[in-house]
Design a protein around this motif. Structure first.
Motif, mmCIF file in Angstrom:
data_model
loop_
_atom_site.group_PDB
_atom_site.id
_atom_site.type_symbol
_atom_site.label_atom_id
_atom_site.label_comp_id
_atom_site.label_asym_id
_atom_site.label_seq_id
_atom_site.Cartn_x
_atom_site.Cartn_y
_atom_site.Cartn_z
ATOM 1 N N ALA A 131 -2.285 20.075 -5.455
ATOM 2 C CA ALA A 131 -2.209 21.333 -4.733
ATOM 3 C C ALA A 131 -3.062 22.442 -6.034
ATOM 4 C CB ALA A 131 -0.742 22.159 -4.840
ATOM 5 N N LYS A 132 -3.139 22.062 -6.397
ATOM 6 C CA LYS A 132 -3.661 23.379 -7.877
ATOM 7 C C LYS A 132 -5.286 23.085 -7.890
ATOM 8 C CE LYS A 132 0.296 23.276 -10.407
ATOM 9 N NZ LYS A 132 0.963 23.027 -12.240
ATOM 10 N N LEU A 133 -6.214 21.942 -7.079
ATOM 11 C CA LEU A 133 -7.446 21.235 -7.313
ATOM 12 C C LEU A 133 -7.995 21.854 -6.453
ATOM 13 C CD1 LEU A 133 -6.282 17.807 -8.387
ATOM 14 C CD2 LEU A 133 -6.775 19.958 -10.089
ATOM 15 N N LYS A 134 -9.121 21.934 -6.291
ATOM 16 C CA LYS A 134 -10.493 22.452 -5.150
ATOM 17 C C LYS A 134 -11.480 22.131 -6.091
ATOM 18 C CE LYS A 134 -7.461 25.810 -4.231
ATOM 19 N NZ LYS A 134 -6.787 25.525 -2.762
ATOM 20 N N GLY A 135 -12.215 22.101 -4.887
ATOM 21 C CA GLY A 135 -14.148 22.068 -4.610
ATOM 22 C C GLY A 135 -13.882 20.103 -5.522
ATOM 23 N N PRO A 136 -15.125 20.459 -6.250
ATOM 24 C CA PRO A 136 -15.014 18.829 -6.711
ATOM 25 C C PRO A 136 -13.922 18.217 -7.794
ATOM 26 C CG PRO A 136 -17.229 20.250 -7.114
ATOM 27 C CD PRO A 136 -16.168 21.346 -6.482
ATOM 28 N N LEU A 137 -13.425 19.077 -8.192
ATOM 29 C CA LEU A 137 -12.023 18.247 -8.527
ATOM 30 C C LEU A 137 -11.195 17.733 -8.184
ATOM 31 C CD1 LEU A 137 -11.591 20.555 -11.906
ATOM 32 C CD2 LEU A 137 -12.406 18.698 -11.653
ATOM 33 N N ALA A 138 -11.537 18.359 -6.468
ATOM 34 C CA ALA A 138 -10.073 17.868 -5.861
ATOM 35 C C ALA A 138 -10.583 16.152 -4.970
ATOM 36 C CB ALA A 138 -10.023 18.975 -4.287
ATOM 37 N N ILE A 139 -12.128 16.391 -4.441
ATOM 38 C CA ILE A 139 -12.355 15.728 -4.198
ATOM 39 C C ILE A 139 -12.895 14.581 -4.911
ATOM 40 C CG2 ILE A 139 -14.397 14.293 -3.378
ATOM 41 C CD1 ILE A 139 -14.011 16.133 -1.551
ATOM 42 N N ARG A 140 -12.604 14.500 -6.727
ATOM 43 C CA ARG A 140 -12.330 13.204 -7.426
ATOM 44 C C ARG A 140 -10.940 12.936 -8.015
ATOM 45 N NH1 ARG A 140 -14.412 13.045 -13.501
ATOM 46 N NH2 ARG A 140 -12.649 12.467 -14.844
ATOM 47 N N PHE A 141 -10.537 13.705 -7.073
ATOM 48 C CA PHE A 141 -8.489 13.042 -7.683
ATOM 49 C C PHE A 141 -8.582 12.692 -6.477
ATOM 50 C CE2 PHE A 141 -3.867 13.485 -6.249
ATOM 51 C CZ PHE A 141 -3.647 13.302 -8.078
ATOM 52 N N ASP A 142 -8.705 13.077 -5.470
ATOM 53 C CA ASP A 142 -8.661 12.253 -3.669
ATOM 54 C C ASP A 142 -9.719 11.286 -3.545
ATOM 55 O OD1 ASP A 142 -7.274 14.162 -3.279
ATOM 56 O OD2 ASP A 142 -8.177 14.872 -1.422
ATOM 57 N N GLY A 143 -10.331 10.405 -4.572
ATOM 58 C CA GLY A 143 -11.060 9.695 -4.706
ATOM 59 C C GLY A 143 -10.156 8.468 -5.043
ATOM 60 N N ALA B 54 0.993 -1.067 -0.037
ATOM 61 C CA ALA B 54 -0.626 0.172 0.126
ATOM 62 C C ALA B 54 0.941 1.473 0.431
ATOM 63 C CB ALA B 54 -0.621 -0.106 1.226
ATOM 64 N N ILE B 55 0.383 2.318 -0.729
ATOM 65 C CA ILE B 55 0.944 3.702 -1.098
ATOM 66 C C ILE B 55 0.893 4.452 0.901
ATOM 67 C CG2 ILE B 55 1.502 5.393 -1.482
ATOM 68 C CD1 ILE B 55 0.080 3.920 -4.658
ATOM 69 N N GLU B 56 1.499 4.846 0.985
ATOM 70 C CA GLU B 56 1.530 5.555 2.668
ATOM 71 C C GLU B 56 1.038 7.131 2.111
ATOM 72 O OE1 GLU B 56 4.025 6.316 6.717
ATOM 73 O OE2 GLU B 56 4.484 4.456 5.990
ATOM 74 N N HIS B 57 -0.038 7.084 2.443
ATOM 75 C CA HIS B 57 -0.804 8.766 2.255
ATOM 76 C C HIS B 57 -0.249 8.780 3.381
ATOM 77 C CE1 HIS B 57 -2.209 7.214 -1.351
ATOM 78 N NE2 HIS B 57 -1.254 7.670 -2.119
ATOM 79 N N THR B 58 0.301 10.460 3.559
ATOM 80 C CA THR B 58 -0.021 11.046 5.028
ATOM 81 C C THR B 58 -0.053 12.426 4.724
ATOM 82 O OG1 THR B 58 1.968 12.200 5.068
ATOM 83 C CG2 THR B 58 1.792 9.526 5.827
ATOM 84 N N ALA B 59 -0.461 13.624 5.865
ATOM 85 C CA ALA B 59 -1.147 15.004 5.589
ATOM 86 C C ALA B 59 0.346 15.551 5.091
ATOM 87 C CB ALA B 59 -1.102 15.656 7.156
ATOM 88 N N ASP B 60 1.452 15.393 5.018
ATOM 89 C CA ASP B 60 2.451 15.528 4.794
ATOM 90 C C ASP B 60 3.104 15.935 3.754
ATOM 91 O OD1 ASP B 60 3.051 17.560 7.205
ATOM 92 O OD2 ASP B 60 3.709 15.107 8.074
ATOM 93 N N ASN B 61 2.630 13.778 3.073
ATOM 94 C CA ASN B 61 3.381 13.639 1.575
ATOM 95 C C ASN B 61 2.559 14.212 0.413
ATOM 96 O OD1 ASN B 61 1.530 11.230 1.762
ATOM 97 N ND2 ASN B 61 3.012 10.364 1.996
ATOM 98 N N LEU B 62 0.406 14.561 1.022
ATOM 99 C CA LEU B 62 0.563 14.355 -0.176
ATOM 100 C C LEU B 62 0.596 14.616 -1.319
ATOM 101 C CD1 LEU B 62 -3.194 14.276 1.446
ATOM 102 C CD2 LEU B 62 -1.735 12.453 0.741
ATOM 103 N N ASN B 63 1.044 16.621 -1.089
ATOM 104 C CA ASN B 63 1.192 16.899 -2.564
ATOM 105 C C ASN B 63 2.598 16.604 -3.299
ATOM 106 O OD1 ASN B 63 -0.708 18.450 -1.965
ATOM 107 N ND2 ASN B 63 -0.536 19.855 -1.125
ATOM 108 N N GLU B 64 3.323 15.971 -2.530
ATOM 109 C CA GLU B 64 4.762 15.325 -2.777
ATOM 110 C C GLU B 64 4.444 14.580 -3.663
ATOM 111 O OE1 GLU B 64 7.481 14.595 0.309
ATOM 112 O OE2 GLU B 64 7.517 16.403 1.820
#
Length: 431
Positions: free
Chosen positions: A72-84, A56-66
Motif C-alpha cells: 500500500a505504501k508503494l507507488k509508480g515503478p516501485l509498485a510495478i516492481r513489487f507486483d511483478g 497457487a496463492i489466490e490474489h484478488t482485488a480485496d486481499n492484495l494489501n492484506e
C-alpha cells in the motif's frame, strides 16, 4: 475437444474469459476453468466445471494489501516492481503444478490462459499441449517503436523523447522488471528449461501457439513488426454484466449523463477520482452515476445526497452507457473498452497497475483526455468533461472505435483462434 481456461482471480482477467467459456461450451466443447475460489459461485451459475487454485496463492482485488501490507505504501515503478515479482512471477511454479495435476483429471486438448500467469512455455514444453494466451490489457509485446511499459509514454517523436524512452527502457530492464524476470528464470531452471533474454511480458507472445488480444490495432501503437500469432478480437466482454443501481429510472430529467468509477482494485480512497468528479459536477444539469466497486458507498451517498447523483456498489454499464456522454475512469482496460464499445469518450486519471499505459493509449487514439495523474483536482475534471462535451470530435472518434468493435464478434473470433491452434498442433508439427 476438452478446453481448460485459466486465469488470475482478478475481475479484469477472469470476467472477459467467461464469454469465451460459454461460447466454447455452446460450440460443443468440454470446458473447465482453473481460477481462484472467489469465482466458484460464478462458475457454478454458468455451469462450468471449476478447478480452484491448490498450490497457487489466490490474489484478488480485496486481499492484495492484506497479504502484502507493504504494498500500500508503494507507488509508480516501485509498485510495478513489487507486483511483478510477488503477485505474478512468484506464482509461476504453483500455477504450473496445479495445471499439471488438472491434466491428470481433465486431459485437456488446449489451455487458454490469462497471459499474466506466465506458464505458457512450461505447459507447451512439459505437458506438450497447445497454448492460447488471452491478453486482458493492451498489447504487451516489446517493439522498438513502442514505449516501455508502465511509464505511460506516448510513442517517441523527437530525438529527446527517444533518448528519454531508451533510458526508461534500461531502468525497466535493470530495476523495475528485473526481480520478476529473475524469479521466472530460476523457476524455469528448476524444470530444466532455459529462456533467452528479454522482458517477462514477452513470454506469452513467444511461447503461445496463438494470442487472443483484446482491443483493436487502432488502440495500439504503431509497430515495426507484426506478430502473426496476435489476433485482435475487439471488446471482449464478460458473459454477464453485474447489475446494480444505475439511475436509469430518471430519463429525461438531465441534459447529460456522466459515469465515474475507480474500478475494483484501486477503489479504497475515493478522494483520488470519485470525489473530485462529484465536486466538479454535483451542481450541474447532469446525472452523475458513481460505481464504487463496493467501497465507501454509504458514506458517499450521505455526503452527496443531490437528486442528480446516484451512488451504487456496482453499475450495469451495459444499461447505462447507451445514454452516457462521458466516462470518467482511472483506466481499467475492461471499463475503457466497454465505454468505447458504446461510443462513449473517456476522461482518464490513473497511474498504478499499468493504468497509465491504458490512459496513454486513450490519449493517442483521440478517444479521451488523459489527465496524467491519479489525483486530479475537481477543476481539471470539470475542464476535461466540458472539453469533451463542447467538441463532437471526441464522440465521433469514440464512435469510430465502436464501429470497429461491432464489426467483430469477439467471442466467436476467440473460439476460432482456439480451434485453429488445436488444428495446427495436430498437423505435421505435432508436439
Amino acid at each position: 475437444m476438452k478446453v481448460l481456461l485459466a486465469s488470475q482471480a482478478i475481475a479484469g482477467h477472469f470476467n472477459p474469459m467467461t464469454g469465451i467459456a460459454m461460447r466454447l461450451r455452446d460450440a460443443g466443447h468440454d470446458v473447465a476453468f482453473y481460477t481462484g475460489s472467489v469465482y466458484a459461485r460464478k462458475l457454478a451459475e454458468l455451469g462450468v466445471r471449476h478447478f480452484p487454485f491448490d498450490r497457487a496463492i489466490e490474489h484478488t482485488a480485496d486481499n492484495l494489501n492484506e497479504l502484502y501490507p507493504q504494498r500500500a505504501k508503494l507507488k509508480g515503478p516501485l509498485a510495478i516492481r513489487f507486483d511483478g515479482e510477488r503477485i505474478f512471477a512468484s506464482n509461476v511454479t504453483n500455477f504450473f503444478d496445479d495445471v499439471r495435476d488438472i491434466h491428470a483429471a481433465f486431459p485437456f486438448d488446449v489451455v487458454v490462459m490469462d497471459s499474466s500467469m506466465f506458464i505458457q512455455r512450461l505447459v507447451s514444453a512439459l505437458i506438450r499441449k497447445p497454448v492460447v494466451s488471452f491478453v486482458p490489457i493492451g498489447n504487451m509485446e516489446s517493439d522498438p517503436w513502442v514505449p516501455p511499459m508502465f511509464f505511460g509514454f506516448l510513442p517517441a517523436r523527437t530525438p529527446v523523447h527517444k533518448l528519454l524512452q531508451a533510458g526508461a527502457r534500461l531502468v525497466s530492464r535493470l530495476v523495475v522488471t528485473k526481480p520478476a524476470r529473475d524469479s521466472y528464470v530460476r523457476q524455469l531452471a528448476h524444470f530444466g528449461l532455459h529462456t533467452p533474454g528479454g522482458p517477462i511480458t514477452d513470454e506469452p507472445y513467444r511461447w503461445s501457439d496463438a494470442v487472443i488480444q483484446t482491443g483493436t490495432a487502432s488502440l495500439d501503437y504503431p509497430r515495426s513488426r507484426t506478430n502473426p500469432k496476435v489476433k485482435y478480437v475487439g471488446a471482449l466482454l464478460p458473459y454477464r454484466q453485474a447489475a446494480g443501481e444505475t439511475g436509469t429510472g430518471r430519463p429525461g430529467r438531465y441534459a447529460r449523463t456522466v459515469v465515474v468509477t475507480q474500478g475494483t482494485v484501486d477503489n479504497k480512497d475515493p478522494n483520488k477520482l470519485i470525489i473530485p468528479t462529484l465536486e466538479a459536477l454535483k451542481d450541474r444539469d447532469m446525472l452523475v452515476v458513481v460505481a464504487t466497486g463496493g467501497a465507501g458507498t454509504a458514506d458517499l451517498r450521505a455526503r452527496y445526497p443531490g437528486p442528480n447523483v446516484v451512488v451504487a456498489d456496482f453499475v450495469d454499464f451495459e444499461a447505462v452507457f447507451p445514454s452516457t456522454d462521458v466516462f470518467v475512469t482511472n483506466g481499467g482496460f475492461g471499463g475503457v473498452l466497454l465505454s468505447l464499445a458504446h461510443g462513449v469518450p473517456v476522461v482518464s486519471a490513473g497511474i498504478n497497475e499499468g493504468k497509465n499505459d491504458v490512459n496513454a493509449r486513450v490519449e493517442y487514439a483521440g478517444v479521451g483526455i488523459n489527465l496524467r495523474t491519479e489525483t486530479p483536482a475537481a477543476a481539471a475534471v470539470a475542464q476535461a468533461v466540458d472539453t469533451i462535451l463542447a467538441d463532437p470530435g471526441w464522440r465521433a472518434r469514440a464512435e469510430g472505435v465502436r464501429r470497429q468493435f461491432e464489426a467483430v464478434d469477439g467471442c466467436a473470433a476467440a473460439v476460432d483462434v482456439i480451434e485453429e491452434a488445436v488444428r495446427a498442433a495436430a498437423g505435421p508439427n505435432v508436439r
